[in-house]
Design an enzyme around this catalytic site. Structure first.
Site, PDB file in Angstrom:
ATOM      1  N   SER A 146       6.943  39.489 100.873  1.00  0.00           N
ATOM      2  CA  SER A 146       6.860  39.691 101.989  1.00  0.00           C
ATOM      3  C   SER A 146       7.963  39.191 102.142  1.00  0.00           C
ATOM      4  O   SER A 146       8.317  38.089 101.168  1.00  0.00           O
ATOM      5  CB  SER A 146       6.058  39.723 103.296  1.00  0.00           C
ATOM      6  OG  SER A 146       5.000  39.415 102.752  1.00  0.00           O
TER       7      SER A 146
HETATM    8  N1  SAH Z   1       1.330  38.065 100.951  1.00  0.00           N
HETATM    9  C1  SAH Z   1       1.969  38.530  99.672  1.00  0.00           C
HETATM   10  C2  SAH Z   1       2.321  40.079 100.226  1.00  0.00           C
HETATM   11  C3  SAH Z   1       0.800  41.326 100.169  1.00  0.00           C
HETATM   12  S1  SAH Z   1       0.947  42.906 100.011  1.00  0.00           S
HETATM   13  C4  SAH Z   1       2.756  37.509  99.373  1.00  0.00           C
HETATM   14  O1  SAH Z   1       3.226  36.564  99.690  1.00  0.00           O
HETATM   15  O2  SAH Z   1       2.939  38.138  98.084  1.00  0.00           O
HETATM   16  C5  SAH Z   1      -0.042  43.172 100.420  1.00  0.00           C
HETATM   17  C6  SAH Z   1      -1.744  42.525 100.001  1.00  0.00           C
HETATM   18  O3  SAH Z   1      -2.669  43.514 100.626  1.00  0.00           O
HETATM   19  C7  SAH Z   1      -0.784  43.709  98.983  1.00  0.00           C
HETATM   20  O4  SAH Z   1      -1.130  42.589  97.354  1.00  0.00           O
HETATM   21  C8  SAH Z   1      -2.355  44.617  98.338  1.00  0.00           C
HETATM   22  O5  SAH Z   1      -3.020  44.548  97.502  1.00  0.00           O
HETATM   23  C9  SAH Z   1      -3.967  43.753  99.151  1.00  0.00           C
HETATM   24  N2  SAH Z   1      -4.227  45.081  99.534  1.00  0.00           N
HETATM   25  C10 SAH Z   1      -4.321  46.166  99.895  1.00  0.00           C
HETATM   26  N3  SAH Z   1      -5.458  46.785 100.349  1.00  0.00           N
HETATM   27  C11 SAH Z   1      -6.447  45.657 100.394  1.00  0.00           C
HETATM   28  C12 SAH Z   1      -7.662  45.602 100.975  1.00  0.00           C
HETATM   29  N4  SAH Z   1      -8.727  46.829 101.936  1.00  0.00           N
HETATM   30  N5  SAH Z   1      -8.117  44.382 100.790  1.00  0.00           N
HETATM   31  C13 SAH Z   1      -7.562  43.228 100.012  1.00  0.00           C
HETATM   32  N6  SAH Z   1      -6.381  43.389  99.822  1.00  0.00           N
HETATM   33  C14 SAH Z   1      -6.081  44.149  99.770  1.00  0.00           C
END
Ligand code: SAH
Length: 202
Positions: free
Chosen positions: A55
């Protein structure tokens, strides 16, 4: 240590000194792919592995402040991704439990955060839509992946007194409402903070 000039700019409007300190301490360049390191401190989301994104840093700071994390808190994070937000949470809370769907991302975040010396984070590869009931209740819950509807399962895992959850809610691929839920016993107060665009639950 992070980039002092960039952090001053990105922390405009952030008043909580603990949040400022945590944000200054965690080097975002450690969490982005090698070829994007020169862009690590620009205020943009960046692609990471497995079609995910890290993000935008000013939003990470803002979301951290909104979550009001204090010492003694156990925090649940949904969507570990690169582990950048996880590291900032781990600076502020006693314990962080983080759930990531992608094993590629979850395992590399675990390795990276271990190398950085964090010993108060528990990692799970699985579906964050289910939360992580074994460690509940949590004083705080923060999701960086969007839920289509009210995240009832997560709210059930919040501590019943003064629990706080911050979750983007809205349609996949669209604009979501970043929503702050305050739990007080059986009552949930809901406040919409700002429109956001996060990846939706896989
Ligand atoms: N906070 C992270 C960015 C996350 S982007 C950072 O600082 O880098 C959103 C994330 O949610 C991705 O890594 C994606 O793989 C994950 N995601 C998607 N669906 C999900 C689910 N059902 N359960 C857990 N994580 C999930």
């Amino acid at each position: 240590m992070s980039n002092p000039q960039a952090t001053t700019r990105l922390l405009q409007g952030i008043e909580d000194p603990r949040v400022r300190e945590a944000f200054e301490k965690v080097d975002r360049a450690r969490f982005v792919p090698d070829d994007l390191r020169s862009k690590a401190w620009a205020d943009h989301p960046l692609p990471i592995e497995d079609e995910a994104t890290i993000s935008q840093p000013s939003l990470v700071a803002k979301m951290t402040e909104w979550t009001e994390i204090g010492p003694g808190h156990r925090v649940l994070e949904i969507g570990t991704g690169s582990g950048y937000q996880t590291a900032i949470l781990a600076e502020l809370a006693d314990e962080v439990a983080t759930v990531e769907y992608s094993s590629i991302l979850g395992n590399s975040a675990r390795q990276r955060l271990g190398e950085l010396g964090y010993d108060n984070i528990q990692f799970r590869i699985g579906d964050g839509a289910q939360g992580w009931p074994e460690h509940a209740p949590y004083e705080r819950i923060l999701s960086t992946v969007a839920f289509a509807d009210t995240p009832t399962v997560l709210l059930d895992q919040l501590r019943s007194e003064e629990g706080l959850a911050l979750v983007p809610v809205g349609p996949p691929g669209g604009v979501q409402r970043l929503t702050l839920y305050r739990r007080d016993g059986d009552r949930i107060l809901e406040e919409e903070l700002t429109p956001v665009r996060f990846l939706s639950l896989r």
